[in-house]
Design an enzyme around this catalytic site. Structure first.
Site, PDB file in Angstrom:
ATOM      1  N   SER A 109      11.056  11.502   9.557  1.00  0.00           N
ATOM      2  CA  SER A 109       9.748  10.841   9.501  1.00  0.00           C
ATOM      3  C   SER A 109       8.994  10.887  10.828  1.00  0.00           C
ATOM      4  O   SER A 109       8.245   9.962  11.153  1.00  0.00           O
ATOM      5  CB  SER A 109       9.892   9.371   9.065  1.00  0.00           C
ATOM      6  OG  SER A 109      10.672   9.289   7.905  1.00  0.00           O
ATOM      7  N   ARG A 110       9.236  11.897  11.603  1.00  0.00           N
ATOM      8  CA  ARG A 110       8.569  12.075  12.900  1.00  0.00           C
ATOM      9  C   ARG A 110       8.927  11.002  13.929  1.00  0.00           C
ATOM     10  O   ARG A 110       8.268  10.879  14.948  1.00  0.00           O
ATOM     11  CB  ARG A 110       7.034  12.143  12.743  1.00  0.00           C
ATOM     12  CG  ARG A 110       6.566  13.335  11.895  1.00  0.00           C
ATOM     13  CD  ARG A 110       6.930  14.653  12.601  1.00  0.00           C
ATOM     14  NE  ARG A 110       6.517  15.853  11.860  1.00  0.00           N
ATOM     15  CZ  ARG A 110       7.350  16.598  11.108  1.00  0.00           C
ATOM     16  NH1 ARG A 110       8.616  16.248  10.937  1.00  0.00           N
ATOM     17  NH2 ARG A 110       6.901  17.683  10.518  1.00  0.00           N
ATOM     18  N   LEU A 111      10.007  10.244  13.660  1.00  0.00           N
ATOM     19  CA  LEU A 111      10.447   9.227  14.626  1.00  0.00           C
ATOM     20  C   LEU A 111      11.542   9.835  15.507  1.00  0.00           C
ATOM     21  O   LEU A 111      12.702   9.424  15.489  1.00  0.00           O
ATOM     22  CB  LEU A 111      10.937   7.973  13.887  1.00  0.00           C
ATOM     23  CG  LEU A 111       9.872   7.318  12.992  1.00  0.00           C
ATOM     24  CD1 LEU A 111      10.429   6.071  12.316  1.00  0.00           C
ATOM     25  CD2 LEU A 111       8.642   6.946  13.830  1.00  0.00           C
TER      26      LEU A 111
END
Ligand SMILES: Cc1cc2nc3c(=O)[nH]c(=O)nc-3n(C[C@H](O)[C@H](O)[C@H](O)COP(=O)(O)O)c2cc1C
Length: 226
Positions: free
Chosen positions: A198-200
């Site tokens: 999730s792009r984290l």
């Protein structure tokens, strides 16, 4: 490639995205010394047989503040820094002569990892360059003489003719050209990036605190937002 429908093509490029889920990088599990972290990741990149794990992008900045990048191969690393070899008269060589600050980046795609390194660059000693030069295959040693790296040449034939000429001149024992040798970047900033869901993503940056002797170098480790 022929683009029949540019709009459709743009859309499909914009839709290219990948979720990163292979691994994580935590404060607890990472090394306090970034060199040790790099050593671990480099070994893992080699063990995973990623293509050209030793290829790194080198960014330099000219005297008039124009940046440029190219790929070079790391040949050695230790507490003194990271070493690569090239032509000192090349564009990168000229830029480093005017501005010794540079950045390196490894991107190990299959491992979803990036390492960014910044610091000051110095030429290594002539004797170190001589030693490495003699380990290179003969055609690479002749190539160092044959190619006036980064210069404009009229055609490919010039290179082939140069290689033939120097091959005859030096036979099996070409000496190292004075304009060819190694550079060493002494890092003061390292960043380790691990792709996450999730792009984290995980990003740990190590910044050198002060300039005490090598044994006692202290690194500030901070997490950066992705
Ligand atoms: C995988 C790969 C490895 C390379 N390794 C080196 C290298 O170790 N040294 C080098 O001078 N050029 C290397 N090159 C070529 C450079 O990327 C570049 O074309 C050349 O150094 C000239 O750059 P410059 O004009 O900015 O100085 C490599 C290219 C690739 C694609």
């Amino acid at each position: 490639m022929l683009i029949s429908n540019p709009e459709k093509n743009m859309t499909s490029i914009a839709n290219l995205r990948k979720n990163y889920e292979r691994a994580q990088l935590n404060e607890d599990a990472s090394h306090a010394n970034p060199l040790h972290q790099f050593e671990q990741w480099f070994n893992e990149a080699m063990a995973a047989q990623v293509p050209e794990p030793n290829a790194m992008t080198l960014a330099t900045v000219s005297c008039n503040l124009r940046p440029s990048t190219r790929v070079v191969l790391i040949k050695e690393f230790d507490e003194r820094g990271l070493v690569w070899f090239t032509n000192y008269d090349s564009r990168k060589g000229q830029e480093l002569a005017g501005n010794p600050y540079a950045a390196l980046q490894f991107h190990w795609v299959e491992l979803e990892r990036v390492v960014r390194i910044e610091g000051v660059v110095e030429k290594i000693s002539d004797s170190e360059s001589d030693t490495y030069f003699q380990t290179r295959p003969l055609d690479s040693r002749i190539g160092a003489w044959a190619s006036p790296q980064s210069q404009v040449i009229p055609n490919r034939g010039v290179l082939v003719a140069n290689a033939a000429r120097y091959g005859v001149q030096f036979l099996l024992h070409p000496p190292r050209p004075a304009c060819w040798g190694g550079y060493r970047l002494k890092p003061d900033i390292w960043e380790f990036w691990q792709g996450r869901k999730s792009r984290l993503h995980d990003r740990l940056r190590y910044t050198l605190q002060g300039t005490s002797n090598k044994q006692n170098e202290l690194w500030l480790r901070e997490r950066l937002a992705p």
